[in-house]
Design a protein around this motif. Structure first.
Motif, short mmCIF file in Angstrom:
data_model
loop_
_atom_site.label_atom_id
_atom_site.label_comp_id
_atom_site.label_asym_id
_atom_site.label_seq_id
_atom_site.Cartn_x
_atom_site.Cartn_y
_atom_site.Cartn_z
N TYR A 1 0.85 -1.20 0.00
CA TYR A 1 0.00 0.00 0.00
C TYR A 1 0.88 1.24 0.00
O TYR A 1 1.97 1.23 0.58
CB TYR A 1 -0.87 0.03 1.26
CG TYR A 1 -1.72 -1.19 1.48
CD1 TYR A 1 -2.88 -1.39 0.74
CD2 TYR A 1 -1.37 -2.15 2.43
CE1 TYR A 1 -3.67 -2.51 0.94
CE2 TYR A 1 -2.16 -3.28 2.64
CZ TYR A 1 -3.30 -3.45 1.89
OH TYR A 1 -4.08 -4.56 2.10
N LEU A 2 0.38 2.32 -0.59
CA LEU A 2 1.11 3.58 -0.53
C LEU A 2 1.13 4.12 0.90
O LEU A 2 2.09 4.74 1.34
CB LEU A 2 0.45 4.63 -1.43
CG LEU A 2 0.65 4.48 -2.93
CD1 LEU A 2 -0.12 5.57 -3.65
CD2 LEU A 2 2.13 4.51 -3.30
N ASP A 3 0.04 3.86 1.62
CA ASP A 3 -0.15 4.55 2.90
C ASP A 3 -0.05 3.65 4.11
O ASP A 3 -0.43 4.03 5.21
CB ASP A 3 -1.53 5.24 2.89
CG ASP A 3 -2.65 4.26 2.64
OD1 ASP A 3 -2.35 3.11 2.26
OD2 ASP A 3 -3.81 4.63 2.82
N SER A 4 0.42 2.43 3.94
CA SER A 4 0.50 1.54 5.10
C SER A 4 1.51 0.44 4.82
O SER A 4 1.63 -0.04 3.70
CB SER A 4 -0.87 0.91 5.36
OG SER A 4 -0.74 -0.23 6.19
N PRO A 5 2.19 -0.01 5.85
CA PRO A 5 3.02 -1.21 5.66
C PRO A 5 2.13 -2.44 5.49
O PRO A 5 0.93 -2.38 5.79
CB PRO A 5 3.82 -1.29 6.96
CG PRO A 5 3.09 -0.47 7.95
CD PRO A 5 2.25 0.53 7.20
N VAL A 6 2.71 -3.53 5.06
CA VAL A 6 1.92 -4.77 4.95
C VAL A 6 2.14 -5.67 6.16
O VAL A 6 1.50 -6.71 6.28
CB VAL A 6 2.25 -5.56 3.65
CG1 VAL A 6 1.68 -4.86 2.44
CG2 VAL A 6 3.74 -5.80 3.51
#
Ligand code: NOJ
Length: 755
Positions: free
Chosen positions: A620-625
């Motif tokens: 995601y651009l806005d969150s780690p996985v």
């Protein structure tokens, strides 16, 4: 020999025909099948359909009086089973009517949802799984079965064995989490505890494995919603705990509410006929879920009651729970040739078989003995065990600087216990919706030892000064409620913040679209957190919640789940170090809702992401996985180090046992329990395999400064998987084996499987 049996059957049948008023229990045959056949031969079609009808009781209607129409229906042979009846006397009355005022005297079977205790309430099932202690899980069920059977119940709708990756789903609390291996071990233990060694004993119940199948994968985490998945995933992720429960001897199964690949589970031939009764050769009885036969019509998969009856019976379902669909439709389905008499007979035989196996024909009042009831319910020993079970289920997620345990002579003198769950007396808090055995109206919150009730004296005895400040979190709350918490925090050296979910928000039909600490509770933390006092956050939750701010800013976090009657005592035991925490997460805790579904045994993808922001990778651009806390994670007041991992060889033939060992050292200052977990990864199978798969675990106790060598043995079966042709097989090639204290932090070795 066969001839002799045939003669015997004929004799018994003759005896029944000429004999008295045909009580099957009066036949002398020991063999249940013979007794069932003899009884079946005497039954009219209406009586047979009556045996397939299960009718709800006072929990759904809100009254605990046996209603006349229920008794009338029982008298006319229209009811084979009742569910959710709490009133003991009513059960005696109904059973008396069934055995002495009906033509054939067939006893009723009473079913009940005994989910985490009956009268003595234990931690929720998800918490039990977090103990990774199958002895605890089994004993909880044993006690629950002792109590429920003494109160006239014969059959529990448990264990729920739905694997789920959906924290939004309210029922994730009822299962054992996201892993089919752990789920299978828990399923077996629960069946053993419920059924014991003898179904006919007066202190055992028949188990009902539910919900068959796929319910834990409903789209969007919404109850009753659609499930669509490959057969490969179904066999690998969903079915193993069902199979394990069937192999452990579970007497009954329950259909799921959902469709599976378009077909409602109650009329799903693939699930029932092909797999359950075909491949697994399981012989028990299948009950619908609440009106799930009727709901096939609502799903749009059956036209009317006749069609629904035909489809469900044809698929292999037997008993109709709470819907009356068979009552309305099964006779006409037979008359119109949609089902055969033989099919109806098969279903009836399974129901009668269960009743014989439970000993109900030999003594219909076996489970209705008032003396045993008085002696059994809520024994003090049960409470003692509830305390141990709750403490061992709690999972310590964070403990910066060894803030916990709170010991004597600590530098903190004044402790403020704050939060909505510091001392809550309502909403079945610290428990769940599924505490039906307590009754709906008799529900008595004084049975629960609340956190403040136990923590205050325990901490004061150690020399602390303790204040309790509850915080209101409903819509009516004002800023004043927060200022009380702020003031208490200001006055204190250390804060214990009791946060989480209401008990009534856990269970069926309690799904959520946000995983944040409900009702703005993170605000409580952030307001008090700014005062720079060390905070211990205690979470009462029934599912993975999101509390990223707390993870970043709060030094100690304990997941207490919904611990049941002994909440406060168990919490005090853990916070004061009387019990060293040893629980491990049976589900992944995500960092944010957008990551869901997030689970440890995922596939690697062709472009796995190493770090957030890496372009052209799966992220995601806005969150780690990565999760907030991975599957299998949990801290202790001890520190465990893993070293010297060894395989006996680098290569193994298909039928050879793979032996792998590791040394676990407790380098802490206190003895502690550690759950040593073994995972594998198949590197070169014919299809892509998960990055890790749990294949073994052992919970061990290690003294301070001591070491233990733990050895695991794997066979070809452990390395096998379901492929896309529904074949279970191991592929020769490379494997990794990992051992560690959670699914992320592991030691690893490679080996090869050769032909
Ligand atoms: C519906 C639930 O899905 C099931 O688990 C339960 O056993 C029945 N209702 C009976 O209460």
């Amino acid at each position: 020999m066969t001839n002799k049996i045939a003669q015997f059957v004929a004799l018994v049948a003759l005896f029944i025909q000429c004999g008295t008023s045909v009580y099957a229990q009066k036949t002398s045959a020991k063999n249940i099948d013979t007794r069932v056949a003899a009884l079946l031969a005497k039954m009219t079609l209406e009586e047979k359909i009556g045996q397939l009808n299960q009718v709800p009781g006072d929990i759904s209607t809100g009254t605990d009086v046996a209603k006349d129409d229920l008794l009338t229906q029982i008298r006319s042979g229209k009811i084979g089973s009742l569910l959710s009846h709490t009133n003991f006397q009513n059960k005696i009355t109904m059973q008396r009517v069934a055995v002495s005022e009906t033509r054939l005297g067939i006893p009723l079977i009473f079913g009940f949802d005994v989910i985490h205790g009956y009268k003595t309430i234990f931690p929720i099932p998800l918490a039990q799984a977090a103990s990774w202690d199958m002895g605890i899980v089994e004993k909880i069920e044993r006690i629950a079965a002792e109590e429920a059977s003494a109160d006239g119940q014969n059959w529990t709708f448990a264990p729920m064995v739905d694997v789920s990756r959906e924290p939004r789903w309210g029922r994730v609390m009822e299962g054992a989490g996201e892993d089919p291996f752990l789920g299978s071990r828990v399923a077996e233990a629960r069946v053993r505890g419920i059924q014991g060694n003898d179904l006919a004993a007066n202190n055992t119940l028949a188990a009902c494995v539910k919900h068959y199948a796929g319910y834990g994968f409903s789209e969007g985490g919404r109850d009753y919603n659609t499930v669509d998945m490959s057969e490969q995933r179904l066999r690998e992720m969903v079915l193993p705990p069902f199979k394990a429960a069937a192999d452990a001897g579970a007497a009954t199964f329950m259909n799921a509410f959902n469709t599976l690949n378009g077909v409602p589970a109650s009329m799903n031939k693939f699930l029932l006929e092909n797999i359950l009764r075909g491949e697994w050769m399981w012989k028990g009885m299948v009950v619908s879920d609440w009106n799930s036969f009727g709901e096939t019509i609502v799903h749009g998969a059956a036209a009317d009651d006749v069609d629904a009856s035909a489809k469900c019976l044809n698929a292999g379902s037997d008993m109709d729970m709470a819907g009356g669909t068979f009552q309305r439709g099964l006779k006409r389905a037979l008359e119109s040739g949609r089902v055969t008499q033989a099919q109806i007979d098969e279903a009836v035989k399974r129901v009668l078989h269960l009743k014989f196996a439970l000993g109900l024909f030999d003594d219909p009042f076996r489970y209705l003995d008032p003396k045993r009831r008085n002696e059994t319910l809520e024994k003090p020993d049960y409470r003692t065990f509830a305390r141990e079970a709750a403490a061992k289920s709690m999972v310590l997620l964070k403990n910066d600087g060894g803030l916990l345990p709170l010991t004597e002579g600590s530098r903190f003198k004044k402790i403020a216990i704050i939060g909505p769950y510091a001392d809550s007396k309502g909403n079945k808090d610290y428990m769940s919706f599924w505490t039906l055995g307590l009754g709906m109206r008799e529900y008595d919150s004084t049975k629960v030892v609340r956190p403040a009730q136990a923590l205050k004296p325990a901490l004061e005895a150690m020399g602390y000064q303790v204040t309790i400040t509850e915080i209101c979190i409903d819509a009516m709350c004002t800023e004043k409620d927060y200022s009380a918490a702020i003031n208490a925090t200001r006055e204190a050296d250390l804060v214990i913040a009791c946060l989480g979910e209401r008990g009534l928000d856990c269970g069926e039909s309690r799904c959520v679209s946000s995983l944040n600490l409900p009702r703005d509770q993170e605000r409580i933390l952030s307001i008090t957190g700014r005062l720079n006092k060390p905070i211990v956050a205690v979470l009462f939750n029934s599912r993975p919640l999101v509390f990223d701010w707390a993870t970043q800013n709060i030094p100690a976090i304990l997941v207490a789940w919904q611990p049941g009657f002994e909440t406060g005592n168990a919490l005090a035991d853990v916070l004061t170090g009387k019990v060293n925490p040893s629980g491990k997460l049976p589900v992944t805790f995500p960092k944010n809702l957008g990551q869901v579904p997030l689970y440890y045994n995922h596939l690697n993808t062709g472009r796995p992401q190493q770090q957030q922001g890496q372009m052209w990778t799966s992220g995601y651009l806005d969150s780690p996985v990565t999760p907030a806390y991975p599957f299998g994670f949990g801290l202790s007041y001890s520190q465990f180090n893993y070293s010297n991992m060894k395989l006996t060889k680098p290569q193994y033939k298909m039928n050879e046992t793979i032996e792998v060992s590791i040394t676990v050292t407790n380098s802490g200052k206190v003895a502690g329990e550690e759950v040593v977990q073994l995972y594998i990864r198949d590197i070169s199978a014919d299809i892509a395999r998960p990055v890790k798969e749990l294949k073994g675990f052992e919970k061990i106790n290690i003294g301070a400064g001591e070491s233990r060598v733990v050895t695991f043995r794997l066979t070809e079966k452990d390395l096998s998987y379901w492929n896309n042709e529904a074949k279970f097989k191991a592929d020769p090639g490379k494997f990794k084996v990992f051992i560690g204290g959670n699914s992320r932090d592991v030691n690893e070795l490679d080996f090869e499987l050769i032909k």
